[in-house]
Design a protein around this motif. Sequence first.
Motif, PDB file in Angstrom:
ATOM      1  N   LEU A 156       9.307  54.856   8.130  1.00 42.68           N
ATOM      2  CA  LEU A 156      10.044  53.589   8.100  1.00 42.68           C
ATOM      3  C   LEU A 156      10.523  53.279   6.682  1.00 42.68           C
ATOM      4  O   LEU A 156      11.654  52.828   6.494  1.00 42.68           O
ATOM      5  N   GLN A 157       9.652  53.539   5.691  1.00 45.97           N
ATOM      6  CA  GLN A 157      10.034  53.268   4.304  1.00 45.97           C
ATOM      7  C   GLN A 157      11.252  54.103   3.902  1.00 45.97           C
ATOM      8  O   GLN A 157      12.155  53.611   3.219  1.00 45.97           O
ATOM      9  N   ALA A 158      11.281  55.363   4.345  1.00 48.07           N
ATOM     10  CA  ALA A 158      12.412  56.243   4.007  1.00 48.07           C
ATOM     11  C   ALA A 158      13.697  55.729   4.636  1.00 48.07           C
ATOM     12  O   ALA A 158      14.766  55.730   4.009  1.00 48.07           O
ATOM     13  N   VAL A 159      13.611  55.269   5.884  1.00 43.15           N
ATOM     14  CA  VAL A 159      14.801  54.769   6.586  1.00 43.15           C
ATOM     15  C   VAL A 159      15.301  53.480   5.938  1.00 43.15           C
ATOM     16  O   VAL A 159      16.512  53.264   5.790  1.00 43.15           O
ATOM     17  N   CYS A 208      15.894  51.582  12.362  1.00 34.84           N
ATOM     18  CA  CYS A 208      14.849  50.707  11.802  1.00 34.84           C
ATOM     19  C   CYS A 208      14.246  49.826  12.893  1.00 34.84           C
ATOM     20  O   CYS A 208      13.017  49.686  13.004  1.00 34.84           O
ATOM     21  N   PHE A 209      15.133  49.233  13.696  1.00 30.64           N
ATOM     22  CA  PHE A 209      14.648  48.368  14.779  1.00 30.64           C
ATOM     23  C   PHE A 209      13.819  49.160  15.785  1.00 30.64           C
ATOM     24  O   PHE A 209      12.750  48.704  16.225  1.00 30.64           O
ATOM     25  N   HIS A 216      10.077  48.583  16.970  1.00 32.88           N
ATOM     26  CA  HIS A 216       9.883  48.305  18.397  1.00 32.88           C
ATOM     27  C   HIS A 216       8.838  49.228  19.015  1.00 32.88           C
ATOM     28  O   HIS A 216       7.906  48.757  19.689  1.00 32.88           O
ATOM     29  N   TYR A 217       8.968  50.532  18.781  1.00 38.42           N
ATOM     30  CA  TYR A 217       8.045  51.485  19.399  1.00 38.42           C
ATOM     31  C   TYR A 217       6.695  51.561  18.689  1.00 38.42           C
ATOM     32  O   TYR A 217       5.779  52.241  19.168  1.00 38.42           O
ATOM     33  N   VAL A 244      13.746  58.578  -3.633  1.00 36.96           N
ATOM     34  CA  VAL A 244      12.442  58.130  -3.128  1.00 36.96           C
ATOM     35  C   VAL A 244      12.417  58.168  -1.605  1.00 36.96           C
ATOM     36  O   VAL A 244      11.442  58.622  -0.998  1.00 36.96           O
ATOM     37  N   GLY A 245      13.517  57.706  -0.975  1.00 35.81           N
ATOM     38  CA  GLY A 245      13.575  57.691   0.487  1.00 35.81           C
ATOM     39  C   GLY A 245      13.438  59.081   1.088  1.00 35.81           C
ATOM     40  O   GLY A 245      12.665  59.302   2.020  1.00 35.81           O
TER      41      GLY A 245
END
Length: 271
Positions: free
Chosen positions: A99-102, A140-141, A145-146, A190-191
């Motif tokens: 998630l941080q990368a996205v 991201c959403f 969500h999952y 970084v991502g």
Amino acid sequence: MKFNGRPGGEVEEMGRRKRSVCKMAEEAEGPLKPLLVPFLLPEKCYDRFFIHLDLLDVPCLKILISKGLGFGIVAGSLLVKLPQVFKILRVKSTEGLSLQAVLLELMALTGTIVYSVANSFPFSSWGEALFLMLQTITICFLILHYRGHTMRGVALLGIYVLILLVLLSPLMPKAVVTLLQATNMPAVIVGRLLQVITNYKNGHTGHLSAITVFLLFAGSLARIFTSLQETGDPLMAVTFIVSSICNGLIAFQLLYYWNVRIPHKREKKHQ
């Protein structure tokens, strides 16, 4: 009998040539010109190619190739991350995605959009960032969500739209916009490294879409040329060079872990 000047036959021949050139110019002004000028070619290059028939004019060829690549990348960006979105929806899991990368990728794309709009760059030089941004915020959403945080995902969408509107406002100082673009490089590095580390720790690339990764790698490589040709902005070019290196690293991992089976792991879903 000859008069001062050119013989009558030669004058007639010159007249025919002039009429021929005029006819070619009129034909060149046909339905093709509005499609090419100014979207793919400036008028001077259009005249070079279609009136003077100088098809090897190097500066104009570079412009045509750059514009063609640019619009090709923009068109391709409509589909780049859809395989990733469909894969998440199909398996109902975001295993292997950071998630941080996205989020950092979303930040970099936002910086490119805002910087390009502020500097009035041609849409063909940055348009894919707009479509990739829409697909990235969707991912991201889906990740939230999952992983059981649907309401956080909804809040993220709302907050992001507000931030984007503020950044695109004419009142936003240009120094802030330039600073945002300058942060793209560390955000991209970084991502991507976060995703590389996630892949390494897991020993596989999870549900990363190979199509998406390889298209992003190819697109960032092509953007190095188009950004130099269309914007002349070294900051944009260096950002795409760094992005190409990082995307290439993830593409390498995909090939390296290609035959590794993904362990079954259910993600808890709650709100």
